[in-house]
Every structure is written in C-alpha cells, then in structure tokens.
Design a protein around this motif. Structure first.
Motif, PDB file in Angstrom:
ATOM      1  N   TRP A  36       0.758  -1.209   0.116  1.00 13.62           N
ATOM      2  CA  TRP A  36       0.320   0.287   0.275  1.00 13.62           C
ATOM      3  C   TRP A  36       1.283   1.267  -0.291  1.00 13.62           C
ATOM      4  O   TRP A  36       0.784   1.805  -0.336  1.00 13.62           O
ATOM      5  CB  TRP A  36      -0.665   0.284   1.027  1.00 13.62           C
ATOM      6  N   SER A  37       1.946   1.433   0.783  1.00 14.40           N
ATOM      7  CA  SER A  37       2.802   2.560   0.363  1.00 14.40           C
ATOM      8  C   SER A  37       3.281   2.534  -0.642  1.00 14.40           C
ATOM      9  O   SER A  37       3.476   4.171  -1.079  1.00 14.40           O
ATOM     10  CB  SER A  37       3.560   2.294   1.707  1.00 14.40           C
ATOM     11  N   GLN A  38       3.459   2.008  -1.001  1.00  9.77           N
ATOM     12  CA  GLN A  38       4.722   2.062  -2.572  1.00  9.77           C
ATOM     13  C   GLN A  38       3.247   2.650  -3.690  1.00  9.77           C
ATOM     14  O   GLN A  38       3.882   3.570  -4.208  1.00  9.77           O
ATOM     15  CB  GLN A  38       4.846   0.432  -3.387  1.00  9.77           C
ATOM     16  N   PHE A  43       0.614   6.422  -7.355  1.00 12.47           N
ATOM     17  CA  PHE A  43      -0.299   7.536  -7.093  1.00 12.47           C
ATOM     18  C   PHE A  43       0.522   9.491  -7.324  1.00 12.47           C
ATOM     19  O   PHE A  43       0.308   9.808  -7.617  1.00 12.47           O
ATOM     20  CB  PHE A  43      -1.225   7.250  -6.993  1.00 12.47           C
ATOM     21  N   GLU A  44       0.787   9.310  -6.242  1.00 13.76           N
ATOM     22  CA  GLU A  44       1.006  10.654  -5.556  1.00 13.76           C
ATOM     23  C   GLU A  44       2.003  11.679  -6.257  1.00 13.76           C
ATOM     24  O   GLU A  44       2.394  12.209  -6.400  1.00 13.76           O
ATOM     25  CB  GLU A  44       1.727  10.457  -3.955  1.00 13.76           C
ATOM     26  N   GLY A  45       3.282  10.798  -6.705  1.00 13.19           N
ATOM     27  CA  GLY A  45       4.274  10.131  -7.590  1.00 13.19           C
ATOM     28  C   GLY A  45       4.039  11.393  -8.490  1.00 13.19           C
ATOM     29  O   GLY A  45       4.329  12.247  -9.852  1.00 13.19           O
ATOM     30  N   PHE A  46       2.426  10.331  -9.679  1.00 10.16           N
ATOM     31  CA  PHE A  46       2.090  10.637 -11.191  1.00 10.16           C
ATOM     32  C   PHE A  46       1.349  12.165 -10.693  1.00 10.16           C
ATOM     33  O   PHE A  46       1.649  12.359 -11.975  1.00 10.16           O
ATOM     34  CB  PHE A  46       1.029   9.774 -11.274  1.00 10.16           C
ATOM     35  N   VAL A  47       0.175  12.508  -9.659  1.00 12.31           N
ATOM     36  CA  VAL A  47       0.047  13.635  -9.724  1.00 12.31           C
ATOM     37  C   VAL A  47       1.298  14.714  -9.527  1.00 12.31           C
ATOM     38  O   VAL A  47       1.208  16.091 -10.203  1.00 12.31           O
ATOM     39  CB  VAL A  47      -1.174  13.683  -8.524  1.00 12.31           C
ATOM     40  N   GLU A  48       2.302  14.518  -8.622  1.00 10.96           N
ATOM     41  CA  GLU A  48       3.397  15.274  -8.724  1.00 10.96           C
ATOM     42  C   GLU A  48       4.467  15.345  -9.681  1.00 10.96           C
ATOM     43  O   GLU A  48       4.791  17.011  -9.925  1.00 10.96           O
ATOM     44  CB  GLU A  48       4.295  15.039  -7.697  1.00 10.96           C
ATOM     45  N   ILE A  96      -8.353   9.336 -14.770  1.00 15.76           N
ATOM     46  CA  ILE A  96      -8.085   7.943 -14.402  1.00 15.76           C
ATOM     47  C   ILE A  96      -6.704   7.048 -14.211  1.00 15.76           C
ATOM     48  O   ILE A  96      -6.268   5.979 -15.360  1.00 15.76           O
ATOM     49  CB  ILE A  96      -9.065   6.497 -14.568  1.00 15.76           C
ATOM     50  N   PRO A  97      -5.908   7.162 -13.276  1.00 11.32           N
ATOM     51  CA  PRO A  97      -4.521   6.595 -13.254  1.00 11.32           C
ATOM     52  C   PRO A  97      -4.439   5.319 -12.965  1.00 11.32           C
ATOM     53  O   PRO A  97      -5.676   5.016 -11.510  1.00 11.32           O
ATOM     54  CB  PRO A  97      -3.189   7.173 -12.443  1.00 11.32           C
ATOM     55  N   SER A  98      -3.532   3.803 -13.863  1.00  7.53           N
ATOM     56  CA  SER A  98      -4.873   2.909 -12.843  1.00  7.53           C
ATOM     57  C   SER A  98      -3.543   1.992 -12.485  1.00  7.53           C
ATOM     58  O   SER A  98      -2.652   2.287 -14.036  1.00  7.53           O
ATOM     59  CB  SER A  98      -5.415   2.291 -13.595  1.00  7.53           C
ATOM     60  N   LEU A  99      -3.112   0.593 -11.633  1.00 11.63           N
ATOM     61  CA  LEU A  99      -2.480   0.173 -12.156  1.00 11.63           C
ATOM     62  C   LEU A  99      -2.507  -1.292 -12.877  1.00 11.63           C
ATOM     63  O   LEU A  99      -1.910  -1.844 -12.201  1.00 11.63           O
ATOM     64  CB  LEU A  99      -1.834  -0.048 -10.481  1.00 11.63           C
ATOM     65  N   PHE A 100      -4.149  -1.380 -13.035  1.00 11.57           N
ATOM     66  CA  PHE A 100      -4.775  -2.898 -13.403  1.00 11.57           C
ATOM     67  C   PHE A 100      -3.993  -2.603 -15.344  1.00 11.57           C
ATOM     68  O   PHE A 100      -4.514  -3.890 -15.702  1.00 11.57           O
ATOM     69  CB  PHE A 100      -5.690  -3.238 -12.609  1.00 11.57           C
ATOM     70  N   LEU A 101      -3.830  -1.414 -15.607  1.00 10.86           N
ATOM     71  CA  LEU A 101      -3.457  -1.611 -17.267  1.00 10.86           C
ATOM     72  C   LEU A 101      -2.394  -1.368 -17.933  1.00 10.86           C
ATOM     73  O   LEU A 101      -1.550  -0.902 -17.081  1.00 10.86           O
ATOM     74  CB  LEU A 101      -4.273  -0.353 -17.280  1.00 10.86           C
ATOM     75  N   ASP A 102      -2.194  -1.652 -18.887  1.00 10.18           N
ATOM     76  CA  ASP A 102      -0.851  -2.028 -19.291  1.00 10.18           C
ATOM     77  C   ASP A 102      -0.839  -1.099 -20.727  1.00 10.18           C
ATOM     78  O   ASP A 102       0.716  -1.053 -22.008  1.00 10.18           O
ATOM     79  CB  ASP A 102      -0.220  -3.109 -20.383  1.00 10.18           C
ATOM     80  N   ARG A 103      -1.736  -0.417 -21.550  1.00 10.22           N
ATOM     81  CA  ARG A 103      -1.362   0.463 -22.482  1.00 10.22           C
ATOM     82  C   ARG A 103      -3.097   1.587 -22.023  1.00 10.22           C
ATOM     83  O   ARG A 103      -4.078   0.656 -21.219  1.00 10.22           O
ATOM     84  CB  ARG A 103      -2.251   0.025 -23.755  1.00 10.22           C
TER      85      ARG A 103
END
Length: 215
Positions: A36-38, A43-48, A96-103
C-alpha cells in the motif's frame, strides 16, 4: 460469456454479494495491502510530476507526457492505437491513473458530459533513498533506469513520458554529474555515473506476485 464465468454469476443475489465481497477482500489483502505504501507513493508521484509539467509547459504538454502513446497536436489529444475513433464535444475528460492497465484506455461518454482517459502507472519495489525529495519521483525513476545505456526515446517509452520531458530531466541530471552521455552513430546513450551509484540505495528483493485463488 465463457462457460467458466457464467456459473460464477448465475447464483442467488445473496450468494453473489458474498462471493464478490470475498473476492474484493482477497484482492486487498493479497495484492494491495502488502504494497500500500508503494501504491500511494506511485499515485502521489504521478500527480506531482504531471502537475509540474502542466505548470512548466502547459496543459497540452502535460497531457502528452501522460504516456508515450499520447500526442497533443493542433489542439487535440491523439492516442496511438490500432482502432479508429474520436471523442469530441465540450464535456470534460476525467483522467484515471490505474495500476491494472498496460495501455491507455479512452472511453467515449455514455451520457453527455462524460469521458474518461485511463492511464497506466507502475509501482516500484525499490526503497526510495534520502535523495528522493531532492531529485523528485520522475527524475529518480529515470536515474534508476540508467544502470544500462538508454536513449531518450527508450526512456520516454519506459517511463510513459514525452521525449521533451525526458530531455528536460536528463539536462538537470547531466548538470549534477549524475548521468553521462555517449554518442553511438546517430544515437546518444545515457548512463548514470559513479556518483549516482553512490547515492542510490540498493534494492531489496522484489515482492513476489500473489497467487490467484482457485476458481
């Protein structure tokens, strides 16, 4: 619908609700909670980093920097894809950033005023060193990936960034003597320096992917 999926949903409402709750609990406890911390850091890095690009280079550049398959051209966001389509109108687009997509996934609005652009992001198993607040998440990720020589184009593809954004970060890393460059014919390869290697913390063993529950 496959023969394997149909029996799992053609059950009573209560049983389906309980089954879905169990599946969601498994997803959280096995796939997300241990990292969870990663995940939140990703997500925070993506927004930043994309907020910084928007402030520095404008909205068009920020949208193009979301992923290597995106291009801002003539006031429109273009997606490199095998499919033809267009989403237009005055409605806003929800990112929508997602961890479950590859494209990248572009979803046309089902109702007026709706459109969604799903962007794949990745999490890292690396321990973030103390230098991270100085370099920033994006620059640190680029630096980590330069253990072997890479071109600007390769880095842009790897990190889902626009080449211009990668070039900007590389110029700062060069000025700090954290990367070196070498020309090979028409290509310029970048690699991190000995100084960079001394400040990057060693990586812990990768967290294994959880096993899926039996159907």
């Amino acid at each position: 619908m496959t023969n394997r999926v149909r029996p799992r949903i053609e059950v009573g409402e209560n049983e389906l609700r309980e089954r879905l709750a169990c599946e969601l609990h498994w997803l959280w406890s096995k796939a997300m909670a241990p990292r969870w911390s990663q995940i939140t850091a990703a997500f925070e890095g993506f927004v930043e980093r994309h907020g910084a690009v928007a402030a520095r280079e404008g909205l068009g550049s920020a949208l193009a920097a979301l992923h290597s398959s995106l291009l801002w051209q003539e006031g429109a966001l273009r997606v490199a894809s095998d499919f033809d389509g267009e989403v237009g109108g005055e409605h806003p687009v929800t990112l929508i950033p997602s961890l479950f997509l590859d494209r990248v996934g572009l979803h046309a609005p089902l109702r007026p005023g709706e459109a969604q652009l799903a962007i794949p992001i990745a999490i890292s198993d690396h321990t973030i060193p103390q230098v991270a607040p100085v370099l920033g998440a994006t620059r640190l990720a680029i630096l980590r990936s330069l253990a072997e020589p890479r071109t600007t184009t390769a880095l842009a593809t790897l990190h889902h960034l626009a080449p211009a954004t990668v070039s900007f970060h590389l110029s700062r890393l060069l000025a700090a003597d954290l990367v070196q460059r070498k020309r090979d014919g028409r290509h310029v390869h970048y690699r991190h320096t000995a100084r960079a290697r001394t400040i990057l913390s060693p990586s812990p063993p990768a967290i294994p992917s959880p096993e899926l529950p039996n159907p």
